[in-house]
Design a protein around this motif. Structure first.
Motif, PDB file in Angstrom:
ATOM      1  N   GLY A   9       0.815  -1.198   0.000  1.00  0.00           N
ATOM      2  CA  GLY A   9       0.000   0.000   0.000  1.00  0.00           C
ATOM      3  C   GLY A   9       0.855   1.257   0.000  1.00  0.00           C
ATOM      4  N   GLY A  10       0.191   2.399  -0.110  1.00  0.00           N
ATOM      5  CA  GLY A  10       0.916   3.657  -0.096  1.00  0.00           C
ATOM      6  C   GLY A  10       0.070   4.818  -0.542  1.00  0.00           C
ATOM      7  N   LEU A  11       0.724   5.962  -0.698  1.00  0.00           N
ATOM      8  CA  LEU A  11       0.083   7.184  -1.154  1.00  0.00           C
ATOM      9  C   LEU A  11       0.473   7.423  -2.611  1.00  0.00           C
ATOM     10  N   GLN A  82      -3.293  -6.279  -8.491  1.00  0.00           N
ATOM     11  CA  GLN A  82      -2.735  -5.215  -9.322  1.00  0.00           C
ATOM     12  C   GLN A  82      -3.809  -4.168  -9.521  1.00  0.00           C
ATOM     13  N   MET A  83      -3.514  -2.938  -9.149  1.00  0.00           N
ATOM     14  CA  MET A  83      -4.489  -1.859  -9.217  1.00  0.00           C
ATOM     15  C   MET A  83      -3.965  -0.785 -10.155  1.00  0.00           C
ATOM     16  N   ASN A  84      -4.645  -0.608 -11.269  1.00  0.00           N
ATOM     17  CA  ASN A  84      -4.280   0.392 -12.262  1.00  0.00           C
ATOM     18  C   ASN A  84      -5.349   1.477 -12.316  1.00  0.00           C
ATOM     19  N   GLY A  85      -4.973   2.627 -12.836  1.00  0.00           N
ATOM     20  CA  GLY A  85      -5.941   3.705 -12.972  1.00  0.00           C
ATOM     21  C   GLY A  85      -6.626   4.062 -11.663  1.00  0.00           C
ATOM     22  N   LEU A  86      -5.840   4.177 -10.612  1.00  0.00           N
ATOM     23  CA  LEU A  86      -6.424   4.420  -9.284  1.00  0.00           C
ATOM     24  C   LEU A  86      -7.151   5.745  -9.232  1.00  0.00           C
ATOM     25  N   LYS A  87      -8.235   5.738  -8.474  1.00  0.00           N
ATOM     26  CA  LYS A  87      -9.088   6.912  -8.298  1.00  0.00           C
ATOM     27  C   LYS A  87      -9.147   7.274  -6.821  1.00  0.00           C
ATOM     28  N   PRO A  88      -9.449   8.525  -6.499  1.00  0.00           N
ATOM     29  CA  PRO A  88      -9.571   8.901  -5.085  1.00  0.00           C
ATOM     30  C   PRO A  88     -10.566   8.025  -4.320  1.00  0.00           C
ATOM     31  N   GLU A  89     -11.612   7.575  -4.988  1.00  0.00           N
ATOM     32  CA  GLU A  89     -12.604   6.736  -4.320  1.00  0.00           C
ATOM     33  C   GLU A  89     -12.096   5.328  -4.029  1.00  0.00           C
ATOM     34  N   ASP A  90     -10.898   4.986  -4.501  1.00  0.00           N
ATOM     35  CA  ASP A  90     -10.280   3.711  -4.146  1.00  0.00           C
ATOM     36  C   ASP A  90      -9.562   3.787  -2.802  1.00  0.00           C
ATOM     37  N   THR A  91      -9.484   4.969  -2.228  1.00  0.00           N
ATOM     38  CA  THR A  91      -8.819   5.141  -0.942  1.00  0.00           C
ATOM     39  C   THR A  91      -9.513   4.319   0.131  1.00  0.00           C
ATOM     40  N   TYR A 113      -9.939 -16.040   8.042  1.00  0.00           N
ATOM     41  CA  TYR A 113      -8.591 -15.540   8.247  1.00  0.00           C
ATOM     42  C   TYR A 113      -8.421 -14.234   7.490  1.00  0.00           C
ATOM     43  N   TRP A 114      -7.826 -13.273   8.172  1.00  0.00           N
ATOM     44  CA  TRP A 114      -7.643 -11.935   7.613  1.00  0.00           C
ATOM     45  C   TRP A 114      -6.211 -11.458   7.846  1.00  0.00           C
ATOM     46  N   GLY A 115      -5.732 -10.671   6.905  1.00  0.00           N
ATOM     47  CA  GLY A 115      -4.484  -9.980   7.125  1.00  0.00           C
ATOM     48  C   GLY A 115      -4.713  -8.736   7.965  1.00  0.00           C
ATOM     49  N   GLN A 116      -3.634  -8.028   8.231  1.00  0.00           N
ATOM     50  CA  GLN A 116      -3.703  -6.857   9.092  1.00  0.00           C
ATOM     51  C   GLN A 116      -4.169  -5.609   8.348  1.00  0.00           C
ATOM     52  N   GLY A 117      -4.176  -5.665   7.038  1.00  0.00           N
ATOM     53  CA  GLY A 117      -4.609  -4.532   6.230  1.00  0.00           C
ATOM     54  C   GLY A 117      -3.451  -3.654   5.812  1.00  0.00           C
ATOM     55  N   THR A 118      -3.610  -3.034   4.648  1.00  0.00           N
ATOM     56  CA  THR A 118      -2.619  -2.087   4.154  1.00  0.00           C
ATOM     57  C   THR A 118      -3.355  -0.873   3.592  1.00  0.00           C
ATOM     58  N   GLN A 119      -2.896   0.311   3.951  1.00  0.00           N
ATOM     59  CA  GLN A 119      -3.568   1.544   3.571  1.00  0.00           C
ATOM     60  C   GLN A 119      -3.214   1.934   2.143  1.00  0.00           C
ATOM     61  N   VAL A 120      -4.233   2.239   1.367  1.00  0.00           N
ATOM     62  CA  VAL A 120      -4.067   2.801   0.028  1.00  0.00           C
ATOM     63  C   VAL A 120      -4.746   4.164   0.018  1.00  0.00           C
ATOM     64  N   THR A 121      -3.982   5.195  -0.308  1.00  0.00           N
ATOM     65  CA  THR A 121      -4.516   6.545  -0.371  1.00  0.00           C
ATOM     66  C   THR A 121      -4.235   7.114  -1.751  1.00  0.00           C
TER      67      THR A 121
END
Length: 124
Positions: A9-11, A82-91, A113-121
């Protein structure tokens, strides 16, 4: 012990791409139904992509179809988004999850079972 660990994840800016990874351990993966969920502030957790097994036809939410791709590498026991063409609403915080019941694949309660999550902004 089953563990799912997300990364990637990331900004980013609108239009950019990111690839999320989910490393699985503890005896699951090749035949386990896996999904990527996301949860934005104040919203319910939603399924964005689902893979029943390697080679199966994946499911995508309407909001991401054509932009996101789910894949699995059995040699590495890793699930990707794989996330292409990211939009603000994908945050959102993105989670990978392993389905452990016969319930609806779109329902978070079907995943044990779940992972800890990763932030996408995504900035505009």
């Amino acid at each position: 012990q089953v563990q799912l660990v997300e990364s990637g994840g990331g900004l980013v800016q609108a239009g950019d791409s990111l690839r999320l990874s989910c490393a699985a351990s503890g005896g699951i993966f090749s035949s386990t139904h896996m999904g990527w969920f996301r949860q934005a502030p104040g919203k319910e957790r939603e399924l964005v992509a689902f893979s029943a097994w390697i080679g199966s036809v994946p499911y995508y939410a309407d909001s991401v179809r054509g932009r996101f791709t789910i894949s699995r590498d059995s040699a590495k026991n890793t699930l990707y988004l794989q996330m292409n063409g990211l939009k603000p609403e994908d945050t959102a915080v993105y989670y990978c999850a392993a389905k452990t019941t016969s319930g609806n694949y779109r329902a978070p309660a079907s995943y044990g079972y779940w992972g800890q999550g990763t932030q996408v902004t995504v900035s505009s």
